[in-house]
Scaffold this motif. Structure first.
Motif, PDB file in Angstrom:
ATOM      1  N   ALA A  56     -68.783 -15.890 127.357  1.00  0.00           N
ATOM      2  CA  ALA A  56     -69.976 -16.673 127.007  1.00  0.00           C
ATOM      3  C   ALA A  56     -71.252 -15.937 127.401  1.00  0.00           C
ATOM      4  CB  ALA A  56     -69.916 -18.045 127.694  1.00  0.00           C
ATOM      5  N   LEU A  57     -71.252 -15.327 128.578  1.00  0.00           N
ATOM      6  CA  LEU A  57     -72.429 -14.583 129.030  1.00  0.00           C
ATOM      7  C   LEU A  57     -72.726 -13.408 128.097  1.00  0.00           C
ATOM      8  CD1 LEU A  57     -74.618 -14.177 131.168  1.00  0.00           C
ATOM      9  CD2 LEU A  57     -72.983 -12.812 132.473  1.00  0.00           C
ATOM     10  N   LEU A  58     -71.685 -12.681 127.716  1.00  0.00           N
ATOM     11  CA  LEU A  58     -71.880 -11.539 126.816  1.00  0.00           C
ATOM     12  C   LEU A  58     -72.396 -11.998 125.455  1.00  0.00           C
ATOM     13  CD1 LEU A  58     -68.690  -9.417 127.625  1.00  0.00           C
ATOM     14  CD2 LEU A  58     -71.047  -8.993 128.363  1.00  0.00           C
ATOM     15  N   ILE A  59     -71.860 -13.119 124.940  1.00  0.00           N
ATOM     16  CA  ILE A  59     -72.326 -13.642 123.651  1.00  0.00           C
ATOM     17  C   ILE A  59     -73.796 -14.041 123.733  1.00  0.00           C
ATOM     18  CG2 ILE A  59     -72.066 -15.553 122.030  1.00  0.00           C
ATOM     19  CD1 ILE A  59     -69.072 -15.485 122.568  1.00  0.00           C
ATOM     20  N   ILE A  60     -74.144 -14.737 124.837  1.00  0.00           N
ATOM     21  CA  ILE A  60     -75.540 -15.176 125.005  1.00  0.00           C
ATOM     22  C   ILE A  60     -76.476 -13.977 125.090  1.00  0.00           C
ATOM     23  CG2 ILE A  60     -77.123 -16.307 126.617  1.00  0.00           C
ATOM     24  CD1 ILE A  60     -74.826 -18.257 127.278  1.00  0.00           C
ATOM     25  N   GLY A  99     -80.499 -10.890 122.566  1.00  0.00           N
ATOM     26  CA  GLY A  99     -81.082  -9.597 122.227  1.00  0.00           C
ATOM     27  C   GLY A  99     -81.421  -9.499 120.749  1.00  0.00           C
ATOM     28  N   LEU A 100     -80.527 -10.037 119.891  1.00  0.00           N
ATOM     29  CA  LEU A 100     -80.800 -10.029 118.452  1.00  0.00           C
ATOM     30  C   LEU A 100     -82.028 -10.868 118.115  1.00  0.00           C
ATOM     31  CD1 LEU A 100     -77.216 -10.334 116.887  1.00  0.00           C
ATOM     32  CD2 LEU A 100     -78.642  -8.294 117.079  1.00  0.00           C
ATOM     33  N   ILE A 101     -82.118 -12.070 118.744  1.00  0.00           N
ATOM     34  CA  ILE A 101     -83.263 -12.949 118.469  1.00  0.00           C
ATOM     35  C   ILE A 101     -84.563 -12.304 118.924  1.00  0.00           C
ATOM     36  CG2 ILE A 101     -84.323 -15.158 119.053  1.00  0.00           C
ATOM     37  CD1 ILE A 101     -81.525 -16.359 119.185  1.00  0.00           C
ATOM     38  N   VAL A 102     -84.562 -11.779 120.153  1.00  0.00           N
ATOM     39  CA  VAL A 102     -85.771 -11.143 120.678  1.00  0.00           C
ATOM     40  C   VAL A 102     -86.149  -9.926 119.834  1.00  0.00           C
ATOM     41  CG1 VAL A 102     -86.734  -9.893 122.640  1.00  0.00           C
ATOM     42  CG2 VAL A 102     -85.416 -11.971 123.018  1.00  0.00           C
ATOM     43  N   SER A 103     -85.144  -9.133 119.453  1.00  0.00           N
ATOM     44  CA  SER A 103     -85.419  -7.962 118.627  1.00  0.00           C
ATOM     45  C   SER A 103     -85.988  -8.368 117.280  1.00  0.00           C
ATOM     46  CB  SER A 103     -84.130  -7.156 118.439  1.00  0.00           C
ATOM     47  OG  SER A 103     -84.340  -6.059 117.586  1.00  0.00           O
ATOM     48  N   SER A 104     -85.444  -9.456 116.702  1.00  0.00           N
ATOM     49  CA  SER A 104     -85.961  -9.934 115.417  1.00  0.00           C
ATOM     50  C   SER A 104     -87.392 -10.426 115.537  1.00  0.00           C
ATOM     51  CB  SER A 104     -85.058 -11.055 114.895  1.00  0.00           C
ATOM     52  OG  SER A 104     -85.567 -11.593 113.698  1.00  0.00           O
ATOM     53  N   VAL A 105     -87.682 -11.177 116.621  1.00  0.00           N
ATOM     54  CA  VAL A 105     -89.060 -11.660 116.835  1.00  0.00           C
ATOM     55  C   VAL A 105     -90.013 -10.489 117.019  1.00  0.00           C
ATOM     56  CG1 VAL A 105     -90.535 -12.931 118.444  1.00  0.00           C
ATOM     57  CG2 VAL A 105     -88.334 -13.880 117.759  1.00  0.00           C
ATOM     58  N   GLU A 106     -89.586  -9.487 117.785  1.00  0.00           N
ATOM     59  CA  GLU A 106     -90.436  -8.310 117.993  1.00  0.00           C
ATOM     60  C   GLU A 106     -90.720  -7.594 116.679  1.00  0.00           C
ATOM     61  OE1 GLU A 106     -88.592  -5.747 120.768  1.00  0.00           O
ATOM     62  OE2 GLU A 106     -88.921  -7.047 122.498  1.00  0.00           O
ATOM     63  N   GLU A 107     -89.657  -7.415 115.902  1.00  0.00           N
ATOM     64  CA  GLU A 107     -89.833  -6.676 114.647  1.00  0.00           C
ATOM     65  C   GLU A 107     -90.751  -7.415 113.689  1.00  0.00           C
ATOM     66  OE1 GLU A 107     -87.046  -4.773 111.089  1.00  0.00           O
ATOM     67  OE2 GLU A 107     -86.143  -5.796 112.811  1.00  0.00           O
ATOM     68  N   ILE A 108     -90.542  -8.732 113.560  1.00  0.00           N
ATOM     69  CA  ILE A 108     -91.382  -9.518 112.650  1.00  0.00           C
ATOM     70  C   ILE A 108     -92.824  -9.544 113.139  1.00  0.00           C
ATOM     71  CG2 ILE A 108     -91.786 -11.832 111.752  1.00  0.00           C
ATOM     72  CD1 ILE A 108     -88.755 -12.243 111.791  1.00  0.00           C
ATOM     73  N   SER A 109     -93.015  -9.737 114.460  1.00  0.00           N
ATOM     74  CA  SER A 109     -94.375  -9.793 115.019  1.00  0.00           C
ATOM     75  C   SER A 109     -95.088  -8.460 114.854  1.00  0.00           C
ATOM     76  CB  SER A 109     -94.314 -10.202 116.487  1.00  0.00           C
ATOM     77  OG  SER A 109     -93.710 -11.458 116.641  1.00  0.00           O
ATOM     78  N   GLU A 110     -94.362  -7.377 115.147  1.00  0.00           N
ATOM     79  CA  GLU A 110     -94.991  -6.057 115.029  1.00  0.00           C
ATOM     80  C   GLU A 110     -95.330  -5.733 113.587  1.00  0.00           C
ATOM     81  OE1 GLU A 110     -92.219  -3.446 116.833  1.00  0.00           O
ATOM     82  OE2 GLU A 110     -92.735  -4.021 118.896  1.00  0.00           O
ATOM     83  N   GLN A 111     -94.422  -6.074 112.658  1.00  0.00           N
ATOM     84  CA  GLN A 111     -94.716  -5.810 111.255  1.00  0.00           C
ATOM     85  C   GLN A 111     -95.911  -6.626 110.772  1.00  0.00           C
ATOM     86  OE1 GLN A 111     -91.091  -6.549 109.096  1.00  0.00           O
ATOM     87  NE2 GLN A 111     -90.145  -4.607 109.712  1.00  0.00           N
ATOM     88  N   ILE A 168     -77.589 -21.144 124.139  1.00  0.00           N
ATOM     89  CA  ILE A 168     -76.889 -21.246 125.419  1.00  0.00           C
ATOM     90  C   ILE A 168     -76.137 -22.569 125.509  1.00  0.00           C
ATOM     91  CG2 ILE A 168     -77.204 -21.424 127.916  1.00  0.00           C
ATOM     92  CD1 ILE A 168     -79.544 -19.490 127.650  1.00  0.00           C
ATOM     93  N   ILE A 169     -76.818 -23.664 125.133  1.00  0.00           N
ATOM     94  CA  ILE A 169     -76.169 -24.975 125.192  1.00  0.00           C
ATOM     95  C   ILE A 169     -74.960 -25.015 124.260  1.00  0.00           C
ATOM     96  CG2 ILE A 169     -76.479 -27.423 124.713  1.00  0.00           C
ATOM     97  CD1 ILE A 169     -79.400 -27.119 125.575  1.00  0.00           C
ATOM     98  N   GLY A 170     -75.139 -24.482 123.034  1.00  0.00           N
ATOM     99  CA  GLY A 170     -74.039 -24.481 122.075  1.00  0.00           C
ATOM    100  C   GLY A 170     -72.860 -23.666 122.558  1.00  0.00           C
ATOM    101  N   VAL A 171     -73.143 -22.462 123.084  1.00  0.00           N
ATOM    102  CA  VAL A 171     -72.066 -21.606 123.563  1.00  0.00           C
ATOM    103  C   VAL A 171     -71.355 -22.260 124.742  1.00  0.00           C
ATOM    104  CG1 VAL A 171     -71.555 -19.400 124.675  1.00  0.00           C
ATOM    105  CG2 VAL A 171     -73.078 -19.465 122.719  1.00  0.00           C
ATOM    106  N   VAL A 172     -72.134 -22.844 125.657  1.00  0.00           N
ATOM    107  CA  VAL A 172     -71.538 -23.497 126.829  1.00  0.00           C
ATOM    108  C   VAL A 172     -70.639 -24.661 126.400  1.00  0.00           C
ATOM    109  CG1 VAL A 172     -72.029 -24.873 128.879  1.00  0.00           C
ATOM    110  CG2 VAL A 172     -73.343 -22.800 128.438  1.00  0.00           C
ATOM    111  N   VAL A 173     -71.125 -25.463 125.441  1.00  0.00           N
ATOM    112  CA  VAL A 173     -70.323 -26.603 124.969  1.00  0.00           C
ATOM    113  C   VAL A 173     -69.024 -26.125 124.330  1.00  0.00           C
ATOM    114  CG1 VAL A 173     -70.243 -28.484 123.290  1.00  0.00           C
ATOM    115  CG2 VAL A 173     -72.287 -28.154 124.677  1.00  0.00           C
ATOM    116  N   VAL A 174     -69.139 -25.099 123.474  1.00  0.00           N
ATOM    117  CA  VAL A 174     -67.944 -24.573 122.810  1.00  0.00           C
ATOM    118  C   VAL A 174     -66.964 -24.007 123.837  1.00  0.00           C
ATOM    119  CG1 VAL A 174     -67.084 -22.778 121.258  1.00  0.00           C
ATOM    120  CG2 VAL A 174     -69.104 -24.102 120.629  1.00  0.00           C
ATOM    121  N   MET A 175     -67.492 -23.250 124.819  1.00  0.00           N
ATOM    122  CA  MET A 175     -66.619 -22.654 125.824  1.00  0.00           C
ATOM    123  C   MET A 175     -65.979 -23.717 126.719  1.00  0.00           C
ATOM    124  SD  MET A 175     -66.418 -19.553 125.183  1.00  0.00           S
ATOM    125  CE  MET A 175     -67.228 -18.260 124.240  1.00  0.00           C
ATOM    126  N   VAL A 176     -66.730 -24.782 127.030  1.00  0.00           N
ATOM    127  CA  VAL A 176     -66.157 -25.870 127.834  1.00  0.00           C
ATOM    128  C   VAL A 176     -65.017 -26.546 127.075  1.00  0.00           C
ATOM    129  CG1 VAL A 176     -66.621 -28.162 128.784  1.00  0.00           C
ATOM    130  CG2 VAL A 176     -68.192 -26.293 129.246  1.00  0.00           C
TER     131      VAL A 176
END
Length: 454
Positions: A27-31, A36-48, A203-211
């Motif tokens: 779960a930690l690795l998935i999160i 990282g993908l979300i932050v990278s996408s936000v950075e790329e869109i904002s910078e562009q 995080i909430i979704g992953v935690v719920v699924v993992m639980v």
């Protein structure tokens, strides 16, 4: 040893902990990966977006920028550059700040001097070492994102907002060279907050699924543990049943031997003795007869005496009467003396440390039979010049019979297994519900142990 017999596989504790750790790490690795993908996408869109906005602004009022930079270079560093901005350029910058997410604008001349900034205290500062300016003055556009609390060396401030910083070169009217740099800071707080909300939801979704997954695994593990426990219980019950049956079989054998021994002793032997007495009486009556008539009855008496002796020996071997009459301790001591007289090279030592009344009758029979057959086999195999120590005691594991051997001249292979001479000991121990072990002592001797749990 009782603990070994009652051993239990704790599947829930072992596999539950392993599954929990594995699921948590997954779960930690998935999160981390999706964040990282979300932050990278936000950075790329904002910078562009900020890069496009800055290029459009420079292209839209390039004439005013060229005129302002030329005028600033002519007037020198002492003039208030903010006052030199033309009306049109000031209006364009104002509209840029009002209608977009732009929060700050800077204009650099070719030397790296800030000739205009929406923050008036920055006007006149030299930033020729700024990597963004250095790249832009060389003709390359540069964009980077500044997160909250990121220390900005060249602005000498700690940013309070999440900003995207873009440096765009300002070309001369003939596009032959770069005469300055236009910089725009855009606020991306809303995008960062949205990204944070998405990450929190992730995080909430992953935690719920993992639980849920862990709960399913735990349920299956508990079910498997119950199945294993049931099988272990069945195996223990079957083993106990086999032990009881084996013990009863041995007891039945001993009872049958006892019955046969009693019949041989009380019936056959007594009959032979009576015949012997009659012959002796007849011999007395014929004492006055010739010598030839006297020899035949004497021969008959000798044959009958020999037969009685052999039958008595068989009876004793089937069931030693001293075991019932005098107890195990006396019987073992008598047995040791008998075997010591058979072999001059072997030294037999016996110790019985358990009170007679604490040894069950069926256990006495098993121990006697083990010692009788084992010592007989040892003498027949020809082991010489050694010491045999017999020790019967009570240990935490149960009643323990040990036979320690210390051969100076071994015959065959005498390892930790049940070699010839001890096979009967192992077989009868297991059939009577005990455990058989072989231990090599520090002195080099080997002790065979028969242990019956309490």
């Amino acid at each position: 040893m009782e603990a070994k017999r009652q051993a239990k596989i704790h599947l829930v504790r072992f596999f539950g902990l392993t599954s929990f750790i594995s699921i948590s790490v997954t779960a930690l690795l998935i999160i981390v990966f999706i964040r990282g993908l979300i932050v990278s996408s936000v950075e790329e869109i904002s910078e562009q977006g900020n890069s496009t906005l800055t290029r459009a602004a420079v292209a839209f009022f390039s004439d005013e920028l060229n005129a302002f930079i030329e005028q600033a270079e002519q007037n020198g560093e002492e003039d208030a550059a903010a006052q030199m901005v033309s009306y049109h350029l000031r209006r364009h910058i104002h509209d840029l700040l009002r209608e977009t997410s732009v929060v700050r604008v800077k204009i650099y001349d070719w030397s790296g001097r800030v000739i205009y900034s929406t923050k008036s205290e920055q006007i006149g500062r030299m930033q020729e070492g700024n990597l963004g300016f250095a790249a832009a003055i060389s003709g390359n556009e540069t964009t980077r994102i500044l997160y909250r609390d990121t220390f900005n060396l060249f602005d000498e401030e700690t940013s309070e907002d999440n900003l995207v910083q873009t440096y765009v070169p300002i070309h001369s009217p003939d596009k032959s060279n770069v005469i300055g740099v236009f910089e725009i800071y855009s606020d991306v707080n809303d995008q960062i907050k949205d990204a944070g909300t998405n990450v929190a939801g992730l995080i909430i979704g992953v935690v719920v699924v993992m639980v849920i997954l862990f709960g399913i695994l735990l349920f299956n593990i508990k079910r498997a543990e119950r199945i294993v426990d049931d099988k272990q219980r069945e195996n223990r019950e079957r083993q106990h049943t086999l032990e009881v049956l084996s013990s009863k079989m041995l007891t039945a054998q001993e009872d049958e031997k006892k019955r046969i021994a009693n019949e041989l002793h009380e019936d056959v032997v007594q009959t032979l003795v009576a015949v012997k007495f009659h012959l002796e009486s007849q011999l007395q009556q014929l004492s006055n007869d010739t010598d030839s008539s006297k020899d035949e009855p004497e021969q008959i008496v000798k044959v009958l005496q020999d037969a009685a002796r052999k039958i008595r020996a068989v009876a004793v071997d089937l069931r030693n009467p001293s075991l019932d009459d005098f107890g195990l301790r006396t019987t073992v001591n008598s047995m040791v003396k008998e075997y010591s007289s058979v072999s001059d090279d072997l030294n037999f030592v016996a110790t019985v440390q358990i009170p007679e009344d604490e040894i069950p009758l069926e256990r006495k029979t098993i121990i006697y039979r083990i010692l009788s057959e084992t010592l007989t086999a040892i003498c027949k195999l020809g082991y010489t010049a050694g010491t045999i120590k017999i020790d019967l005691k009570q240990s935490p594991e149960g009643m323990e019979l040990g036979i320690e051997t210390n051969w100076r001249n071994e015959i065959g292979r005498d390892d930790l297994g049940a070699v010839d001479g001890f096979a009967s000991m192992r077989e009868k121990t297991i059939l009577s519900g005990g455990d058989f072990y072989s231990v090599r002592n520090d002195s080099g001797s080997i002790t065979r142990l028969s242990v019956w749990p309490n």
